[in-house]
Write an enzyme that holds these catalytic residues in place. Sequence first.
Site, PDB file in Angstrom:
ATOM      1  N   LYS A 181     -89.847  -8.294 -11.096  1.00  0.00           N
ATOM      2  CA  LYS A 181     -90.938  -8.866 -11.914  1.00  0.00           C
ATOM      3  C   LYS A 181     -92.290  -8.492 -11.310  1.00  0.00           C
ATOM      4  CE  LYS A 181     -92.226 -13.253 -11.169  1.00  0.00           C
ATOM      5  NZ  LYS A 181     -93.666 -13.454 -10.873  1.00  0.00           N
ATOM      6  N   ASN A 182     -92.395  -8.588  -9.981  1.00  0.00           N
ATOM      7  CA  ASN A 182     -93.702  -8.386  -9.343  1.00  0.00           C
ATOM      8  C   ASN A 182     -94.070  -6.920  -9.169  1.00  0.00           C
ATOM      9  OD1 ASN A 182     -93.941 -11.102  -9.441  1.00  0.00           O
ATOM     10  ND2 ASN A 182     -93.585 -11.455  -7.258  1.00  0.00           N
ATOM     11  N   CYS A 207    -102.517 -22.974  -9.862  1.00  0.00           N
ATOM     12  CA  CYS A 207    -101.178 -23.421 -10.279  1.00  0.00           C
ATOM     13  C   CYS A 207    -100.656 -24.346  -9.190  1.00  0.00           C
ATOM     14  CB  CYS A 207    -100.272 -22.209 -10.485  1.00  0.00           C
ATOM     15  SG  CYS A 207     -99.884 -21.396  -8.961  1.00  0.00           S
ATOM     16  N   ARG A 241    -105.339 -20.418  -5.671  1.00  0.00           N
ATOM     17  CA  ARG A 241    -105.186 -19.018  -6.084  1.00  0.00           C
ATOM     18  C   ARG A 241    -106.540 -18.370  -6.449  1.00  0.00           C
ATOM     19  NH1 ARG A 241     -99.559 -18.345  -8.070  1.00  0.00           N
ATOM     20  NH2 ARG A 241     -99.888 -16.176  -7.555  1.00  0.00           N
ATOM     21  N   LEU A 291    -111.033 -11.818  -3.343  1.00  0.00           N
ATOM     22  CA  LEU A 291    -110.750 -10.499  -2.753  1.00  0.00           C
ATOM     23  C   LEU A 291    -110.692  -9.417  -3.842  1.00  0.00           C
ATOM     24  CD1 LEU A 291    -108.060 -11.596  -0.139  1.00  0.00           C
ATOM     25  CD2 LEU A 291    -110.476 -11.059   0.284  1.00  0.00           C
ATOM     26  N   ASP A 314     -92.033 -16.392  -1.315  1.00  0.00           N
ATOM     27  CA  ASP A 314     -91.257 -16.581  -2.555  1.00  0.00           C
ATOM     28  C   ASP A 314     -89.797 -16.935  -2.282  1.00  0.00           C
ATOM     29  OD1 ASP A 314     -92.990 -14.020  -4.513  1.00  0.00           O
ATOM     30  OD2 ASP A 314     -93.548 -16.028  -3.855  1.00  0.00           O
ATOM     31  N   ARG A 328     -89.466 -17.708 -16.402  1.00  0.00           N
ATOM     32  CA  ARG A 328     -90.601 -16.809 -16.140  1.00  0.00           C
ATOM     33  C   ARG A 328     -90.193 -15.667 -15.223  1.00  0.00           C
ATOM     34  NH1 ARG A 328     -96.200 -19.306 -14.536  1.00  0.00           N
ATOM     35  NH2 ARG A 328     -96.464 -17.064 -14.482  1.00  0.00           N
TER      36      ARG A 328
END
Length: 421
Positions: free
Chosen positions: A22-23, A116, A121, A125, A308, A400
Amino acid sequence: MEKLVIEGGRRLKGEVEVSGSKNSALPIMAAALLTDEPCVIENVPKLRDTLTMAKLLRTLGKAVDFENNTLKIVSRGPVSHVAEYKLVSTMRGSFCVLGPLLAKLGIAKVSLPGGCVIGVRPVDLHLKGIAGLGARITIDAGYIIAKSKRLKGNHLYLGGVFGSSVLATANVMMAATLAQGVTTIDSAACEPEVEDLANFLISMGAKIKGHGGPQITITGVKKLHGTTYRIISDRIEAGTYVLLAAATKNNNIVIKNASLTHLMALVDALQQSGIRVTQDQGKIYVKSNQTLKPVSITTHPYPGFPTDLQAQFMVLMALVPGVTVINDKVYPDRFIHIAELNRMGANIRREGTNAIVQGAKHLFGAPVMASDLRASAALVIAGLAAKGTTEIHRMYHLDRGYEDLDSKLQALGARIRREKE
Ligand code: EPZ
């Protein structure tokens, strides 16, 4: 809304297939904005987040076809430079359209993503890097507006209070591919997904060196062309299944389409606890035949222990007698799963930025609430390991980031089903 109902304590065995990352998929989909030519991206997981990104690309003017985990992204006219709040606010990963839109169109108007449950978040940067390439940035009514006729290469430092930033590195690297001259990014994120994005950009004609390491050099080119590219498999999904096998004490689960190369921090922590994780020809095996020892971890940017997998690791340690200290240096408040695990009989308390886990022999089924993607995965592991029935409410969090998780686990023999809330 849907919930997941899990009967815990069953023997699980068989093979589970890891989907595409996903990432990797999200920034690579955004990178397709850098060219007017068609891009074909293979091994894309069908998830709420990738479907949201596909929707965003359509609103920006791309035609996106998503069949059998393959995306075909083609231009069908001029691309809009505005990424609307209603989409960006549902998935902060969409903020990585900023760099490509600015580089391709000379202007980008992207809604600031919300925070979130895992943290504020910020995007400072991202903005520092884009401004470093010569963009003029204003903020108006919750939108970032960035303008620049032609971005100019520069030597940038992107390290923040919490270390490197994955999507800030992605945004700046994508923007730099079309800038005039050479850009060097120091304190770049080293995550495999950033390396995968760089390889995708290189397949489009970008000139990039050092990706996967802390210093990336990008030599700007005039134009990028279309490409066909297969993304890497999802190391976090693979790590989730490794921890699931360990927590449920099942030695007969084989994890396919995954590599331990990107999971060495997890393998090391499990080795210290008494769990052997090995791989052979793209298949991962998890064996634990002894009483496990508690192991404390602190998460860091790659190659450190991944944030994660922190919640999923906590479930394992909640089932190992002894005391474990867990600290998340990436998202210090990423502990919302503690309260839910304690409802299942875990004994975990926060002490400042630490979670102190007093491991016990068993967890017990209970109704619990999903809150963020990885906390939800941790609750699934807890439900499978617990005695009794667990109901996980707000299933959409899981959808998700995990493709067909319930059917993949059913194939291993898990008693798990979706029900309407
Ligand atoms: C990516 O988010 C991942 N998401 C996250 O995965 C992952 O947890 C995170 O990297 C860290 O590995 C995607 O790739 C879509 P960061 P990202 O910028 O890039 C701070 C999941 O479950 N920071 O690397 O947004 C930030 O607050 C998700 O799949 C700044 O201070 O994360 C955090 O403390 C959750 N300023 C740290 O850096 C900035 O401008 C790392 O964040 C940006 C970030």
